[in-house]
Design an enzyme around this catalytic site. Structure first.
Site, mmCIF file in Angstrom:
data_model
loop_
_atom_site.group_PDB
_atom_site.id
_atom_site.type_symbol
_atom_site.label_atom_id
_atom_site.label_comp_id
_atom_site.label_asym_id
_atom_site.label_seq_id
_atom_site.Cartn_x
_atom_site.Cartn_y
_atom_site.Cartn_z
ATOM 1 N N LYS A 94 0.815 -1.223 0.000
ATOM 2 C CA LYS A 94 0.000 0.000 0.000
ATOM 3 C C LYS A 94 0.849 1.272 0.000
ATOM 4 O O LYS A 94 0.428 2.299 -0.520
ATOM 5 C CB LYS A 94 -0.950 0.000 1.193
ATOM 6 C CG LYS A 94 -2.131 -0.941 0.991
ATOM 7 C CD LYS A 94 -3.279 -0.584 1.908
ATOM 8 C CE LYS A 94 -4.497 -1.423 1.580
ATOM 9 N NZ LYS A 94 -4.331 -2.842 2.016
ATOM 10 N N GLU A 116 -10.521 7.123 4.285
ATOM 11 C CA GLU A 116 -11.120 6.197 5.235
ATOM 12 C C GLU A 116 -10.190 5.008 5.365
ATOM 13 O O GLU A 116 -9.293 4.805 4.527
ATOM 14 C CB GLU A 116 -12.481 5.716 4.737
ATOM 15 C CG GLU A 116 -12.432 4.633 3.665
ATOM 16 C CD GLU A 116 -11.895 5.124 2.328
ATOM 17 O OE1 GLU A 116 -11.974 6.334 2.062
ATOM 18 O OE2 GLU A 116 -11.406 4.274 1.551
ATOM 19 N N SER A 382 1.729 -9.695 -0.837
ATOM 20 C CA SER A 382 1.414 -8.262 -0.744
ATOM 21 C C SER A 382 1.750 -7.645 0.601
ATOM 22 O O SER A 382 1.967 -6.441 0.697
ATOM 23 C CB SER A 382 -0.063 -8.040 -1.080
ATOM 24 O OG SER A 382 -0.892 -8.881 -0.299
HETATM 25 C C1 LIG Z 1 -5.168 -3.916 1.593
HETATM 26 C C2 LIG Z 1 -4.418 -5.140 1.311
HETATM 27 C C3 LIG Z 1 -4.755 -5.987 0.231
HETATM 28 C C4 LIG Z 1 -5.958 -5.767 -0.646
HETATM 29 O O1 LIG Z 1 -5.915 -4.633 -1.450
HETATM 30 P P1 LIG Z 1 -5.762 -4.696 -3.023
HETATM 31 O O2 LIG Z 1 -6.080 -3.310 -3.450
HETATM 32 O O3 LIG Z 1 -6.707 -5.714 -3.549
HETATM 33 O O4 LIG Z 1 -4.362 -5.064 -3.308
HETATM 34 C C5 LIG Z 1 -3.970 -7.097 -0.009
HETATM 35 N N1 LIG Z 1 -2.909 -7.383 0.756
HETATM 36 C C6 LIG Z 1 -2.547 -6.598 1.798
HETATM 37 C C7 LIG Z 1 -1.370 -6.984 2.617
HETATM 38 C C8 LIG Z 1 -3.289 -5.452 2.118
HETATM 39 O O5 LIG Z 1 -2.936 -4.683 3.153
#
Ligand SMILES: *Cc1c(COP(=O)(O)O)cnc(C)c1O
Length: 400
Positions: A94, A116, A382
């Protein structure tokens, strides 16, 4: 640059039939200003140079790709690799778009970021960007989420953000969006709204994709360097879809690379038990753009459910709806149980505790590997799972 990325979206922000901007009239001039600013800045040497500097010296990019040797052996079949966005500063992808949104705000002469947050991950990343750029930061969060995610509330406050508790309705994400948007309308002269995924009215789905593209570009180069080839399969979890679009962007013109988006199937395929918008949704609109949505019998956004609060959204980024319709990306799902299993396996066998969101992509890889002997699967890890360890161990123990 990629032919696909150059051609999408069109001037109005449409990816085929999806996207666009349905705005309340008072916001129209402000979004016109954001579009004009981004048109200019995305071609500006100063903006791109500063963004590159931040990625390298503050975020810690490039993040590596790790070969998951032990899990590949366990799964049997394809070799599994992970792009390590968990090693990005603040522990998830993010920050890639939050730093760029902060930089955009700075170049536009704004003094404040507003957004938000649901579980607090986006709020923490945006508050980090605000601190870096010397901007004020106002994060709206439902009171139920604030109680559940207290450590992230503490983090945001330490980073200097104001956290606005939202006590209306169910006191969770949807109410927080309404509250943040209301506050933004009142302050749009001096503030920028920092959207947390490839969602929202144009130009946000395009901008956030562009800001996440670094994940895919790095991955393509790193994977080639590691293996001498492109991966056969590339997969990422899909909530709003930003980490997936980031990774896919690096491979979208490579026809031999199969792309998979993995949605959360929660506890069952019954409406209300999952958040698999592309799997079960219908064409509609949510939060100012056209996309697939999960609707209840009254045509309202349906309640959604998944262990991974970052995937808990009854809509999805418009570009994913488009890529599903063209067939370039295949959308599938992983449920709570197999994602939890993947969470334990990666922790124990590889020494990496993943976010529950990322565990969905890994669950797909573990399931799919045996069907592809001799092939390779690259997933987007992610985020890291520190935020999830108390919940997981208190609810499910330590896994057998
Ligand atoms: C917020 C989040 C997601 C989901 O968000 P996307 O916009 O679909 O990528 C996925 N993995 C993590 C670690 C997150 O914090």
């Amino acid at each position: 640059m990629s032919d696909y990325l150059k051609s999408m979206p069109d001037r109005e922000g449409f990816f085929g039939n999806y996207g666009g901007a349905m705005l309340p009239p008072p916001l129209e001039p402000h979004f016109a200003e954001i579009r004009a600013a981004y048109d200019k800045l995305s071609k500006s040497g100063d903006f791109l140079h500063e963004l590159r500097y931040i990625r390298k010296h503050f975020q810690g990019r490039p993040t590596p790709i790790s070969y998951l040797k032990n899990l590949s052996e366990l799964a049997g079949g394809a070799q599994i690799y992970a792009k390590r966005e968990d090693l990005n500063h603040t522990g998830a992808h993010k920050l890639n778009h939050c730093m760029a949104e902060g930089l955009l705000a700075k170049f536009m002469g704004k003094t404040k970021l507003i957004a938000e947050t649901g579980a607090g991950q986006h709020g923490v990343a945006l508050a980090t960007a605000a601190a870096y750029f010397g901007l004020e930061c106002e994060i709206h969060m439902g009171e139920v989420d604030m109680a559940k995610e207290a450590p992230n509330v503490t983090r945001m406050k330490l980073l200097g953000a104001t956290v606005v508790p939202v006590g209306e309705g169910a006191k969770t994400l949807k109410e927080a969006v309404d509250s943040a948007f209301g506050s933004y309308i009142a302050q749009a002269d001096t503030a920028l709204f920092g959207i947390g995924s490839v969602v929202g009215p144009h130009p946000f789905p395009m901008m956030v994709r562009d800001f996440q593209k670094v994940v895919g570009l790095e991955s393509r180069e790193q994977f080639m360097e590691m293996t001498g080839e492109l991966p056969d399969i590339v997969a990422a979890c899909v909530g709003g879809g930003s980490n997936a679009m980031g990774l896919f962007s690096g491979f979208i013109d490579d026809e031999g690379v199969a792309l998979y988006g993995v949605e959360p199937m929660g506890t069952s395929s019954k409406l209300g038990d999952h958040a698999a918008t592309l799997t079960y949704g219908v064409d509609g609109a949510i939060h100012g753009f056209a996309t697939k949505v999960l609707l209840d019998e009254n045509g309202e956004p349906a309640p959604v459910n998944t262990l991974a609060s970052g995937l808990d959204y009854p809509g999805v980024g418009p570009e994913h709806a488009h890529l599903q319709s063209t067939g370039r990306v295949t959308y599938t799902s992983a449920d709570d149980k197999e994602s939890l299993n993947a969470f334990y396996e990666l922790s124990r066998r590889e020494g990496i505790i993943p976010a529950l969101e990322s565990a969905h992509a890994l669950a797909f890889a573990l399931r799919e590997a045996k069907n592809h002997p001799g092939k390779s699967i690259l997933i987007n890890l992610s985020g890291r799972g520190d935020k999830d360890i108390d919940f997981v161990t208190e609810t499910y123990g330590f896994g057998e």
